[in-house]
Design a protein around this motif. Structure first.
Motif, short mmCIF file in Angstrom:
data_model
loop_
_atom_site.label_atom_id
_atom_site.label_comp_id
_atom_site.label_asym_id
_atom_site.label_seq_id
_atom_site.Cartn_x
_atom_site.Cartn_y
_atom_site.Cartn_z
N VAL A 67 1.63 10.95 -10.59
CA VAL A 67 0.86 12.19 -10.73
C VAL A 67 1.81 13.37 -10.96
O VAL A 67 1.57 14.23 -11.81
N GLY A 68 2.90 13.41 -10.18
CA GLY A 68 3.87 14.49 -10.34
C GLY A 68 4.47 14.51 -11.73
O GLY A 68 4.62 15.57 -12.35
N ALA A 94 4.96 14.68 -1.92
CA ALA A 94 5.83 13.92 -2.81
C ALA A 94 5.50 14.24 -4.27
O ALA A 94 6.40 14.50 -5.08
N ALA A 95 4.20 14.24 -4.60
CA ALA A 95 3.79 14.53 -5.98
C ALA A 95 4.18 15.95 -6.38
O ALA A 95 4.78 16.17 -7.43
N THR A 131 1.96 12.29 0.78
CA THR A 131 1.80 11.85 -0.61
C THR A 131 1.62 13.07 -1.52
O THR A 131 2.17 13.12 -2.61
N ILE A 144 6.07 8.41 3.38
CA ILE A 144 4.89 7.65 2.94
C ILE A 144 5.03 6.20 3.38
O ILE A 144 4.14 5.62 4.01
N MET A 185 -3.12 15.74 -4.34
CA MET A 185 -1.97 15.82 -5.25
C MET A 185 -2.38 16.27 -6.64
O MET A 185 -1.61 16.95 -7.32
N LEU A 220 8.96 10.59 0.26
CA LEU A 220 8.80 9.20 -0.18
C LEU A 220 9.08 8.27 1.00
O LEU A 220 8.36 7.31 1.25
N LEU A 230 -4.75 11.50 -3.20
CA LEU A 230 -4.92 11.64 -4.65
C LEU A 230 -5.58 12.98 -5.00
O LEU A 230 -5.10 13.70 -5.88
N VAL A 256 -2.07 6.43 5.94
CA VAL A 256 -2.04 7.12 4.64
C VAL A 256 -3.39 6.94 3.95
O VAL A 256 -3.78 5.81 3.66
N ASP A 257 -4.11 8.02 3.73
CA ASP A 257 -5.38 7.94 3.03
C ASP A 257 -5.12 8.22 1.56
O ASP A 257 -4.90 9.35 1.16
N ALA A 258 -5.16 7.15 0.75
CA ALA A 258 -4.81 7.28 -0.66
C ALA A 258 -5.80 8.16 -1.40
O ALA A 258 -5.41 8.92 -2.29
N SER A 277 1.18 3.93 -2.96
CA SER A 277 0.91 5.35 -2.74
C SER A 277 2.08 6.20 -3.22
O SER A 277 1.89 7.24 -3.86
N ALA A 278 3.31 5.76 -2.90
CA ALA A 278 4.50 6.51 -3.30
C ALA A 278 4.61 6.57 -4.82
O ALA A 278 4.85 7.63 -5.40
N TYR A 290 0.84 -1.20 0.00
CA TYR A 290 0.00 0.00 0.00
C TYR A 290 0.87 1.25 0.00
O TYR A 290 0.63 2.19 -0.76
N ALA A 332 2.05 8.84 -6.27
CA ALA A 332 2.43 10.24 -6.10
C ALA A 332 3.43 10.64 -7.19
O ALA A 332 3.31 11.69 -7.82
N LEU A 333 4.43 9.76 -7.44
CA LEU A 333 5.43 10.05 -8.48
C LEU A 333 4.76 10.16 -9.85
O LEU A 333 5.08 11.05 -10.64
#
Lengths: 268, 339
Positions: free
Chosen positions: A257-258, B93-94, B90, B262, B281, B259, B278, B272-274, A250-251, A246, A254-255
């Motif tokens: 989306v970035g 990070a994004a 998160t 997370i 981000m 990172l 989301l 962590v609430d994805a 998630s990490a 998980y 995030a990458l």
């Protein structure tokens, strides 16, 4: 188990009948004069992505046994308790110009959600000793505190206890309505139980107590489940059962989306 | 550095649970709400998006993670502090990844400097988590955090505002901008183990660099923040790294630590609430794009002035919250120590 194909109306009636049967069968063994037949409009609240809260309707029938007075009106107190949690109540004081937490009390296994609905003010229904013993009425519920090495509830005037109830009420997780139970027929009542969007997940207990002439007459208990389903459930289970996966997902998400954003908005 | 695996923490200035209010149970109302599976509450999706965009803009503009703004905003919405901190990582990070890519393309990231800082930073995080646990046992963690915020943010904000105002005044008077490295190197830059950081055009001892990384990590773990808003001024004023390279390098460091955060939060606390992450981000990366462009369009002095004002404002806000009488002198928190 009920046949799944039964129409909902019929099924509900069948449940009622079954419940009535069970109650009547149990009644003599308990030595109670009356039985309660209870039914919830649904026994499970499902949380989906559009969940913002829900209401459950409780129906109840007071079954008097032959030979008992049926004219005297009954009083009903419905108490709904969410799963227990431990809380800390803090008190602030001013020191050197700053408001600082100076004192705290731990409330152990207090209900995370507590709704008390009755047909009139619980104080008019019975004497305070009985109410306290039956935990009928919001302030008559037991809130165990840790005092030193002891565990005990304190007097209702205790500032920490009052503050705890006040804060929980302000959050919408505790509430009391002394007109929340309405009689639709002399011995048939209904109550609407509001479940707010922030209600914690778990099994709730719906406890119904009827009083006759200040005395507890009958007591019924029903479970009510608040659960996440579908996508919400999948996410919650994944976070619980596969924390590494998980976290990595998630990490990486995030990458991704970035990265997409940086490509999409690239100017040169 | 990764925020400490504890919750109670973060932002002492908002009472975690007293502000936890959800929309009342109204059916059909608030159609655009979304239920957060880990935070366990419904929130308006547009509010979240707007918050993501706003914080992302600031994050892209100044190269700060934005955690010190986003975490209190989420707590204000009713998200539990532990979930807020973990999910914000998160988003950070994004945001910092898309920002880093932008600055990399313009060759404004000093990777070597980021690595040396990271080495000190990870050690600092560990020390911060240990101090954090000790303070929590004493029960005065909130106070220490609040005072740290007031002192640190107040001092750094003031320093930046004064310095950039002076630079602006100098420019208005028509004097040439101050030479980049006035006088001799500060004593700490002349310590042994010198290293040349080509990208930043500095030749300094690694000791102050590692110490800065360590302190950022320590404060980050202690205060539950990414540390970007501390790192940027530290790089600019202490190491004399050019402003834009400072921002780019800080973004890269934020990316690495977030990172790590997370994974740490997901494994240790499952907070962590994805879904929350989301939405934040998506808003955040959009905001960061515009933010980093706005940052590059601004003069360096103006950028420093704005960041200084922002840091000062947050510091004043904490001071205000700590010194005014709260509406309710009592607050209720969920006891995490007991089952």
């Amino acid at each position: 188990m009920m046949p799944a194909g039964m129409p909902p109306g019929l099924r509900r009636r069948a449940v009622l009948l079954l419940l009535a049967g069970a109650m009547v069968a149990l009644a003599p063994a308990l030595g109670r004069a009356e039985a309660l037949v209870l039914s919830l409009s649904k026994s499970r609240i499902t949380i989906t992505s559009s969940f913002t809260g829900d209401s459950i309707v409780l129906f109840g029938v007071i079954e008097a046994l032959p030979g008992r007075s049926t004219d005297t009106p009954r009083d009903v107190i419905v108490t709904v308790r969410g799963p227990n949690e431990s809380f800390v109540t803090w008190r602030k004081e001013r020191h050197f110009g700053l408001w600082v937490n100076v004192d705290s009390r731990s409330f152990l296994s207090a209900p995370s959600y507590l709704a008390v609905l009755s047909n009139r003010d619980p104080a008019e229904i019975s004497d305070s000793d009985t109410l306290r013993q039956e935990q009928a009425g919001l302030t008559h519920n037991r809130f165990l505190q840790r005092v030193g090495s002891d565990y005990a509830d304190v007097v209702p005037e205790d500032p920490f206890r009052q503050a705890f109830i006040r804060v929980k009420k302000a959050q919408g997780l505790y509430f009391e309505d002394s007109a929340g139970v309405t009689f639709i027929a002399p011995r048939v009542f209904r109550a609407v139980i509001p479940i707010p969007g922030i209600a914690p997940v778990g099994t709730y207990q719906v406890s119904v107590k009827t009083f006759l002439d200040q005395h507890l007459e009958a007591h019924g208990l029903l479970p009510l489940d608040v659960t996440k389903v579908d996508f919400e459930q999948t996410v919650a289970t994944a976070a619980q059962d596969h924390p590494w996966l998980y976290g990595l997902a998630s990490a990486l998400g995030a990458l991704a989306v970035g990265f997409i954003a940086s490509i999409a908005f690239r100017r040169d | 550095m990764p925020p400490a695996p504890n919750p109670a923490k973060a932002l002492a200035w908002s009472d975690p649970v007293t502000t936890r209010e959800g929309p009342p149970a109204r059916k059909g109302a608030g159609r655009m709400t979304i239920y957060l599976p880990i935070a366990e509450l419904p929130v308006n999706i547009f509010t979240l998006l707007a918050m993501g965009i706003a914080v992302g803009f600031i994050s892209g503009m100044f190269g700060v993670g934005g955690g010190f703004l986003m975490t209190p905003l989420l707590i204000f919405l009713g998200v539990a502090p532990a979930v807020a901190v973990a999910s914000v990582s998160t988003h950070m990070a994004a945001s910092s990844f898309s920002g880093t890519l932008n600055y990399l393309r313009r060759k404004q990231v000093d990777k070597q400097l980021a690595l040396v800082l990271l080495a000190g930073g990870l050690t600092g995080t560990l020390a911060g988590v240990l101090i954090f646990m000790a303070l929590r046992r004493f029960g005065q963690l909130d106070l220490v955090i609040a005072v740290a915020y007031i002192v640190l943010l107040g001092a750094i904000g003031l320093l930046m505002v004064v310095e950039s105002l002076r630079a602006l005044a100098r420019r208005r008077r028509g004097e040439p901008p101050m030479v980049k490295r006035p006088g001799a190197h500060a004593w700490f830059l002349r310590m042994p183990f010198k290293m040349r950081f080509r990208q930043s055009r500095i030749y300094v001892s690694v000791i102050p660099v590692v110490v800065i990384g360590f302190l950022i990590g320590l404060l980050g773990a202690l205060m539950g923040i990414g540390g970007g808003f501390l790192l940027v001024p530290a790089l600019i004023y202490l190491l004399r790294v050019p402003t834009l390279t400072s921002v780019g390098t800080s973004l890269m460091l934020t990316l690495a630590t977030m990172l790590a955060a997370i994974i740490m939060q997901a494994v240790l606390n499952q907070t962590v609430d994805a879904v929350l992450g989301l939405v934040l981000m998506v808003g955040g990366t959009i905001g960061a794009q515009f933010g980093s462009r706005a940052g590059q369009a601004l003069r360096a002095e103006n950028l420093r002035l704005l960041l200084g004002l922002l840091v000062l404002a947050v510091g004043l806000r904490v001071a205000y919250d700590q010194t005014t009488r709260p509406a309710d002198l009592y607050a209720v928190t969920i006891d995490e120590r007991l089952p």
